[in-house]
Scaffold this motif. Structure first.
Motif, short mmCIF file in Angstrom:
data_model
loop_
_atom_site.label_atom_id
_atom_site.label_comp_id
_atom_site.label_asym_id
_atom_site.label_seq_id
_atom_site.Cartn_x
_atom_site.Cartn_y
_atom_site.Cartn_z
N HIS A 45 -33.46 -17.40 -2.32
CA HIS A 45 -34.29 -17.47 -1.12
C HIS A 45 -34.97 -18.83 -0.94
O HIS A 45 -35.67 -19.04 0.04
N LYS A 46 -34.71 -19.79 -1.86
CA LYS A 46 -35.28 -21.13 -1.72
C LYS A 46 -34.35 -22.08 -0.96
O LYS A 46 -34.69 -23.21 -0.70
N ILE A 47 -33.16 -21.59 -0.60
CA ILE A 47 -32.21 -22.40 0.18
C ILE A 47 -32.80 -22.66 1.56
O ILE A 47 -33.40 -21.78 2.17
N THR A 48 -32.63 -23.88 2.05
CA THR A 48 -33.05 -24.23 3.40
C THR A 48 -31.81 -24.20 4.30
O THR A 48 -30.77 -24.74 3.95
N VAL A 49 -31.94 -23.56 5.46
CA VAL A 49 -30.86 -23.50 6.44
C VAL A 49 -31.22 -24.41 7.60
O VAL A 49 -32.20 -24.17 8.30
N ASN A 50 -30.46 -25.49 7.76
CA ASN A 50 -30.68 -26.45 8.85
C ASN A 50 -29.63 -26.19 9.94
O ASN A 50 -28.44 -26.28 9.67
N ASP A 77 -29.05 -26.35 2.40
CA ASP A 77 -29.58 -27.39 1.52
C ASP A 77 -30.44 -26.75 0.44
O ASP A 77 -30.90 -25.62 0.57
N HIS A 78 -30.68 -27.49 -0.61
CA HIS A 78 -31.50 -27.06 -1.75
C HIS A 78 -30.89 -25.85 -2.46
O HIS A 78 -31.61 -24.97 -2.92
N LYS A 113 -34.99 -25.48 11.40
CA LYS A 113 -34.89 -25.18 9.97
C LYS A 113 -35.33 -23.74 9.79
O LYS A 113 -36.35 -23.33 10.32
N LYS A 114 -34.55 -22.98 9.03
CA LYS A 114 -34.89 -21.59 8.75
C LYS A 114 -35.19 -21.45 7.26
O LYS A 114 -34.45 -21.96 6.43
N GLU A 115 -36.28 -20.78 6.98
CA GLU A 115 -36.63 -20.46 5.59
C GLU A 115 -36.12 -19.05 5.31
O GLU A 115 -36.25 -18.15 6.14
#
Length: 145
Positions: free
Chosen positions: A77-82, A18-19, A92-94
């Motif tokens: 690196h601003k992508i959110t991993v759900n 996401d994002h 959720k991983k940053e």
């Protein structure tokens, strides 16, 4: 739901990216090698976003081990991993900028050893985290992201 919205079903087990900056999902698809994997992938481009205006979203069935998080962190690196299990987001991983990135970008310096030795891996090292600058491990050529 208005006329400009498409509904994409939930995934049972996998992850959602996401994002993603609008328009970057196909670049991510190619860099992660998702075309070579036997998994279900849904790509939503230019989805409305309160935070970003527009964004891309990717839904991927399968384990997180399918993808290299360093590549994702390098691209954005601003992508959110759900992480999704049994249809629910369980974690959720940053992402962060990786310290090194291998064989994602190629050194443009014609005098670099990687231009002569074709089998050498293209390794770039993060030299300035604030400015997000990577340099070739061999010749210190700056990467243009």
């Amino acid at each position: 739901m208005n006329n400009n919205t498409i509904s994409v079903g939930k995934i049972n087990n996998g992850f959602v990216l996401d994002h993603i900056e609008a328009g970057k999902s196909m670049q991510i698809y190619n860099h992660l090698g998702l075309d070579r994997l036997d998994c279900c992938v849904a790509i939503i481009k230019n989805a409305p976003s309160k935070k970003m205006g527009k964004k891309d979203i990717m839904k991927i069935e399968g384990g997180l081990d399918l993808v290299n998080l360093d590549i994702l962190g390098f691209i954005d690196h601003k992508i959110t991993v759900n992480i999704v299990k049994d249809g629910d987001i369980v974690e959720k991983k940053e992402l962060t900028l990786p310290a090194t990135i291998t064989d994602v970008i190629k050194c443009k310096n014609p005098r670099c050893i990687t231009s002569i030795e074709q089998e050498l891996k293209h390794v770039f090292v993060l030299t300035d985290k604030e400015k997000q600058i990577y340099r070739c491990q061999y010749c210190e050529e700056k990467c243009s992201r």
